[in-house]
Each structure stands twice: as structure tokens, then as C-alpha cells.
Write a protein that holds these residues in place. Structure first.
Motif, mmCIF file in Angstrom:
data_model
loop_
_atom_site.group_PDB
_atom_site.id
_atom_site.type_symbol
_atom_site.label_atom_id
_atom_site.label_comp_id
_atom_site.label_asym_id
_atom_site.label_seq_id
_atom_site.Cartn_x
_atom_site.Cartn_y
_atom_site.Cartn_z
ATOM 1 N N GLY A 1 1.064 -1.122 -0.016
ATOM 2 C CA GLY A 1 -0.045 0.379 -0.251
ATOM 3 C C GLY A 1 0.678 1.077 0.159
ATOM 4 O O GLY A 1 0.592 2.210 -0.263
ATOM 5 N N LEU A 2 1.882 1.267 0.938
ATOM 6 C CA LEU A 2 2.735 2.524 0.975
ATOM 7 C C LEU A 2 3.456 2.457 -0.322
ATOM 8 O O LEU A 2 3.612 3.495 -1.048
ATOM 9 C CB LEU A 2 3.874 2.466 2.094
ATOM 10 N N GLY A 3 4.027 1.983 -1.278
ATOM 11 C CA GLY A 3 4.822 1.444 -2.411
ATOM 12 C C GLY A 3 3.209 2.253 -3.792
ATOM 13 O O GLY A 3 3.748 2.848 -3.971
ATOM 14 N N GLY A 4 2.476 1.534 -3.508
ATOM 15 C CA GLY A 4 1.273 2.473 -4.472
ATOM 16 C C GLY A 4 1.567 3.463 -4.315
ATOM 17 O O GLY A 4 1.216 4.633 -5.254
ATOM 18 N N PHE A 5 0.950 4.347 -2.863
ATOM 19 C CA PHE A 5 0.788 5.692 -2.829
ATOM 20 C C PHE A 5 2.283 6.163 -3.328
ATOM 21 O O PHE A 5 1.816 7.063 -3.703
ATOM 22 C CB PHE A 5 0.527 5.468 -0.852
ATOM 23 N N LEU A 6 2.983 6.301 -2.698
ATOM 24 C CA LEU A 6 4.208 6.597 -3.464
ATOM 25 C C LEU A 6 4.370 6.624 -4.918
ATOM 26 O O LEU A 6 4.640 8.060 -5.458
ATOM 27 C CB LEU A 6 5.442 5.547 -2.793
ATOM 28 N N ALA A 7 4.034 5.556 -5.644
ATOM 29 C CA ALA A 7 4.092 5.310 -6.758
ATOM 30 C C ALA A 7 3.245 6.270 -7.637
ATOM 31 O O ALA A 7 3.457 7.097 -8.443
ATOM 32 C CB ALA A 7 3.773 4.157 -7.552
ATOM 33 N N ALA A 8 1.939 6.909 -7.240
ATOM 34 C CA ALA A 8 1.050 7.249 -7.002
ATOM 35 C C ALA A 8 1.566 8.635 -7.018
ATOM 36 O O ALA A 8 0.753 9.887 -8.162
ATOM 37 C CB ALA A 8 -1.039 7.759 -6.064
ATOM 38 N N THR A 9 2.243 9.376 -6.342
ATOM 39 C CA THR A 9 2.600 10.755 -5.897
ATOM 40 C C THR A 9 3.918 11.000 -7.075
ATOM 41 O O THR A 9 4.073 12.022 -6.523
ATOM 42 C CB THR A 9 2.824 10.724 -4.807
ATOM 43 N N ASP A 10 4.058 10.014 -7.434
ATOM 44 C CA ASP A 10 5.418 10.289 -8.132
ATOM 45 C C ASP A 10 5.301 12.057 -9.798
ATOM 46 O O ASP A 10 3.910 11.797 -9.688
ATOM 47 C CB ASP A 10 5.640 9.330 -9.104
ATOM 48 N N ARG A 11 6.043 12.583 -9.895
ATOM 49 C CA ARG A 11 6.467 13.860 -10.450
ATOM 50 C C ARG A 11 5.679 12.805 -11.649
ATOM 51 O O ARG A 11 4.900 14.243 -12.519
ATOM 52 C CB ARG A 11 7.088 14.594 -9.829
ATOM 53 N N ARG A 12 6.342 12.608 -11.854
ATOM 54 C CA ARG A 12 5.987 12.555 -13.345
ATOM 55 C C ARG A 12 4.525 12.212 -14.262
ATOM 56 O O ARG A 12 4.201 12.574 -15.456
ATOM 57 C CB ARG A 12 6.765 10.894 -14.160
ATOM 58 N N TYR A 13 3.912 11.663 -12.886
ATOM 59 C CA TYR A 13 2.485 11.451 -13.721
ATOM 60 C C TYR A 13 1.653 13.172 -13.725
ATOM 61 O O TYR A 13 0.917 13.095 -14.609
ATOM 62 C CB TYR A 13 1.832 10.827 -12.193
ATOM 63 N N ARG A 14 2.292 14.136 -13.038
ATOM 64 C CA ARG A 14 1.360 14.823 -12.877
ATOM 65 C C ARG A 14 2.164 15.409 -14.416
ATOM 66 O O ARG A 14 1.252 16.984 -14.106
ATOM 67 C CB ARG A 14 1.646 15.893 -11.631
ATOM 68 N N VAL A 15 3.667 15.462 -14.971
ATOM 69 C CA VAL A 15 3.480 16.668 -16.107
ATOM 70 C C VAL A 15 3.248 16.066 -16.785
ATOM 71 O O VAL A 15 2.562 16.409 -18.209
ATOM 72 C CB VAL A 15 5.373 16.110 -16.180
ATOM 73 N N ARG A 16 2.469 14.653 -17.126
ATOM 74 C CA ARG A 16 2.259 14.489 -18.681
ATOM 75 C C ARG A 16 0.493 14.638 -18.061
ATOM 76 O O ARG A 16 0.236 14.985 -19.235
ATOM 77 C CB ARG A 16 1.976 12.501 -18.002
ATOM 78 N N VAL A 17 -0.286 14.553 -16.812
ATOM 79 C CA VAL A 17 -1.359 15.923 -17.051
ATOM 80 C C VAL A 17 -1.121 16.883 -17.168
ATOM 81 O O VAL A 17 -2.280 17.405 -18.145
ATOM 82 C CB VAL A 17 -2.144 15.191 -15.794
ATOM 83 N N ARG A 18 -0.073 17.490 -16.574
ATOM 84 C CA ARG A 18 0.099 18.865 -17.490
ATOM 85 C C ARG A 18 -0.126 19.055 -18.611
ATOM 86 O O ARG A 18 -1.116 20.078 -19.189
ATOM 87 C CB ARG A 18 0.788 19.778 -16.196
ATOM 88 N N ARG A 19 0.701 18.603 -19.589
ATOM 89 C CA ARG A 19 0.983 18.859 -20.772
ATOM 90 C C ARG A 19 -0.030 18.344 -21.807
ATOM 91 O O ARG A 19 -0.587 19.187 -22.515
ATOM 92 C CB ARG A 19 2.050 17.638 -21.242
ATOM 93 N N GLU A 20 -0.950 17.707 -20.766
ATOM 94 C CA GLU A 20 -2.287 17.448 -21.873
ATOM 95 C C GLU A 20 -2.969 18.854 -21.453
ATOM 96 O O GLU A 20 -4.102 18.750 -22.884
ATOM 97 C CB GLU A 20 -3.222 16.148 -21.297
#
Length: 51
Positions: free
Chosen positions: A12-31
Motif C-alpha cells: 500500500g505504501l509503495g502504491g501511494f508512493l508511485a501514485a504521487t510520482d511527479r512524472r504523472y503530474r507532468v503528463r497531465v499538465r502537458r495534456e
């Protein structure tokens, strides 16, 4: 039995850490930065079915 719960908490902690990864937010911002106007509709294929 304690090892099963420890493993579940670690996953669960690993999933939370992966979900808060900055690379996901950068992709959303580009879209979001893409233009919403339809000025280049000739370059895009039409998604409407032609009869």
C-alpha cells in the motif's frame, strides 16, 4: 500472519508512493496545455461515422 499484514502495508505504501510520482503530474499538465480550439480540424481525422 504478521508477515501477511506487513506485506500488505508495504504494498500500500509503495502504491501511494508511485501514485504521487511527479512524472504523472507532468503528463497531465502537458495534456491540459493542448489548445481546445478546432482550428486544425482538417489535419485531424474525423471521429464521426459517415453514412
Amino acid at each position: 500472519m504478521n508477515w501477511i499484514w506487513t506485506g500488505a502495508v508495504l504494498m500500500g505504501l509503495g502504491g501511494f508512493l508511485a501514485a504521487t510520482d511527479r512524472r504523472y503530474r507532468v503528463r497531465v499538465r502537458r495534456e491540459e496545455d493542448l489548445p481546445d480550439d478546432d482550428t486544425d480540424t482538417a489535419a485531424r481525422p474525423s471521429t464521426a461515422a459517415t453514412g
